[in-house]
Design a protein around this motif. Structure first.
Motif, PDB file in Angstrom:
ATOM      1  N   VAL A 135       0.840  -1.184   0.000  1.00  0.00           N
ATOM      2  CA  VAL A 135       0.000   0.000   0.000  1.00  0.00           C
ATOM      3  C   VAL A 135       0.882   1.243   0.000  1.00  0.00           C
ATOM      4  O   VAL A 135       2.000   1.229   0.526  1.00  0.00           O
ATOM      5  CB  VAL A 135      -0.931  -0.023   1.225  1.00  0.00           C
ATOM      6  CG1 VAL A 135      -0.157   0.156   2.509  1.00  0.00           C
ATOM      7  CG2 VAL A 135      -2.024   1.015   1.106  1.00  0.00           C
ATOM      8  N   LYS A 136       0.402   2.308  -0.615  1.00  0.00           N
ATOM      9  CA  LYS A 136       1.138   3.573  -0.660  1.00  0.00           C
ATOM     10  C   LYS A 136       0.197   4.707  -0.261  1.00  0.00           C
ATOM     11  O   LYS A 136      -0.981   4.685  -0.602  1.00  0.00           O
ATOM     12  CB  LYS A 136       1.651   3.875  -2.074  1.00  0.00           C
ATOM     13  CG  LYS A 136       2.586   2.854  -2.670  1.00  0.00           C
ATOM     14  CD  LYS A 136       2.936   3.271  -4.088  1.00  0.00           C
ATOM     15  CE  LYS A 136       3.747   2.220  -4.812  1.00  0.00           C
ATOM     16  NZ  LYS A 136       4.005   2.612  -6.226  1.00  0.00           N
ATOM     17  N   PRO A 137       0.713   5.713   0.440  1.00  0.00           N
ATOM     18  CA  PRO A 137      -0.130   6.877   0.739  1.00  0.00           C
ATOM     19  C   PRO A 137      -0.345   7.731  -0.503  1.00  0.00           C
ATOM     20  O   PRO A 137       0.568   7.937  -1.299  1.00  0.00           O
ATOM     21  CB  PRO A 137       0.681   7.634   1.801  1.00  0.00           C
ATOM     22  CG  PRO A 137       2.104   7.235   1.554  1.00  0.00           C
ATOM     23  CD  PRO A 137       2.050   5.819   1.048  1.00  0.00           C
ATOM     24  N   ILE A 138      -1.574   8.185  -0.686  1.00  0.00           N
ATOM     25  CA  ILE A 138      -1.893   9.110  -1.769  1.00  0.00           C
ATOM     26  C   ILE A 138      -1.950  10.508  -1.173  1.00  0.00           C
ATOM     27  O   ILE A 138      -2.787  10.765  -0.305  1.00  0.00           O
ATOM     28  CB  ILE A 138      -3.249   8.781  -2.413  1.00  0.00           C
ATOM     29  CG1 ILE A 138      -3.303   7.314  -2.849  1.00  0.00           C
ATOM     30  CG2 ILE A 138      -3.520   9.702  -3.598  1.00  0.00           C
ATOM     31  CD1 ILE A 138      -4.684   6.878  -3.311  1.00  0.00           C
ATOM     32  N   PRO A 139      -1.079  11.413  -1.568  1.00  0.00           N
ATOM     33  CA  PRO A 139      -1.122  12.757  -0.999  1.00  0.00           C
ATOM     34  C   PRO A 139      -2.490  13.401  -1.170  1.00  0.00           C
ATOM     35  O   PRO A 139      -3.071  13.368  -2.261  1.00  0.00           O
ATOM     36  CB  PRO A 139      -0.055  13.512  -1.800  1.00  0.00           C
ATOM     37  CG  PRO A 139       0.862  12.442  -2.323  1.00  0.00           C
ATOM     38  CD  PRO A 139      -0.019  11.251  -2.580  1.00  0.00           C
ATOM     39  N   ALA A 140      -3.027  13.960  -0.103  1.00  0.00           N
ATOM     40  CA  ALA A 140      -4.361  14.553  -0.159  1.00  0.00           C
ATOM     41  C   ALA A 140      -4.428  15.667  -1.196  1.00  0.00           C
ATOM     42  O   ALA A 140      -5.454  15.834  -1.872  1.00  0.00           O
ATOM     43  CB  ALA A 140      -4.749  15.094   1.222  1.00  0.00           C
TER      44      ALA A 140
END
Length: 255
Positions: A135-140
């Protein structure tokens, strides 16, 4: 605020029962489990699992006489129940299971913030599978600008994974033509058909769980997604050609 677990499946009753039990063991009882049988092949094991589930509180079973595909199965389940806009839809495949007994509780903690409209997270493949992407964070800020998320995915790859959830208000804002081709439900790529426009609509109001919330059954030669790989690729390509959607206004509070 209630949580509606959408369990779409076809065949594999041996995996269905553990999946159902993982939901029924949740400590937070503010959920309802909706099970959709997508015209499975008849078997005594399947009938036993579904009959046992149907007598439980907070469980509804739908038996589709003809195959709808994953997207059609999920959408039909969701639309079969009146919900409030702030209620949360939780997508759990019928061959996977919650990782522990406090998954609904963790979701409630996050969704108590009215500025969260969608979540995705991490999972544990069983057996271990190095082919499952992390999983990777998606920048808001990427999702806050219309169309920027699509460009970011092309550069960074798909990064959302199980457990995928969204508020009912997000699902209701997804046009049918993001989930259908020529009037027919997509037969693969359900996650793309829902998460791609869902992230557009949430406009950066999403949360990534870095913790494991789902045990994902992997490395199965008979897994349905393998037989649908062409359909999945077609669904993903089709969804990505749909125009980006404008984000909807956030909730002011949780009633």
């Amino acid at each position: 605020m209630r949580f509606y677990v959408i369990m779409a499946f076809r065949n594999r009753p041996d995996l269905l029962r553990p999946s159902i039990l993982s939901v029924l063991r949740q400590n937070d009882l503010g959920y309802h489990l909706l099970i959709g049988d997508d015209a499975s092949e008849p078997s005594q094991e399947l009938e036993s699992a579904l009959v046992d589930a149907m007598v439980m509180d907070r469980v509804t079973v739908h038996r589709h006489p003809e195959r709808l595909g994953v997207v059609g199965n999920q959408a039909t389940l969701i639309r079969s129940v009146p919900m409030n806009p702030e209620d949360v839809i939780v997508f759990l495949d019928g061959d996977d299971r919650f990782a522990h007994d406090d998954v609904i509780g963790r979701l409630r903690e996050v969704y108590s913030d009215p500025m969260i409209d969608l979540t995705y997270g991490n999972y544990a493949p069983d057996p271990p599978d190095p082919g499952c992407p992390p999983v990777k964070p998606i920048p808001a800020e990427v999702c806050a600008k219309r169309g920027a998320y699509r460009r970011w995915v092309r550069a960074n790859g798909t990064c959302w994974n199980h457990l995928r959830t969204m508020r009912r208000r997000i699902f209701d804002a997804i046009p049918d033509n993001y989930m259908k081709i020529d009037g027919q439900w997509l037969d693969g790529g359900a996650d793309f058909a829902l998460m791609t426009p869902g992230l557009d609509l949430a406009g950066g109001r999403h949360h990534m769980f870095d913790e494991v919330l789902v045990v994902y059954t992997s490395d199965r030669p008979d897994a349905e997604w393998r037989s649908l790989s062409e359909g999945i690729a077609r669904g993903r390509k089709y969804t990505n050609t749909r125009p980006p959607l404008r984000s909807i206004p956030p909730l002011k509070e949780i009633p």
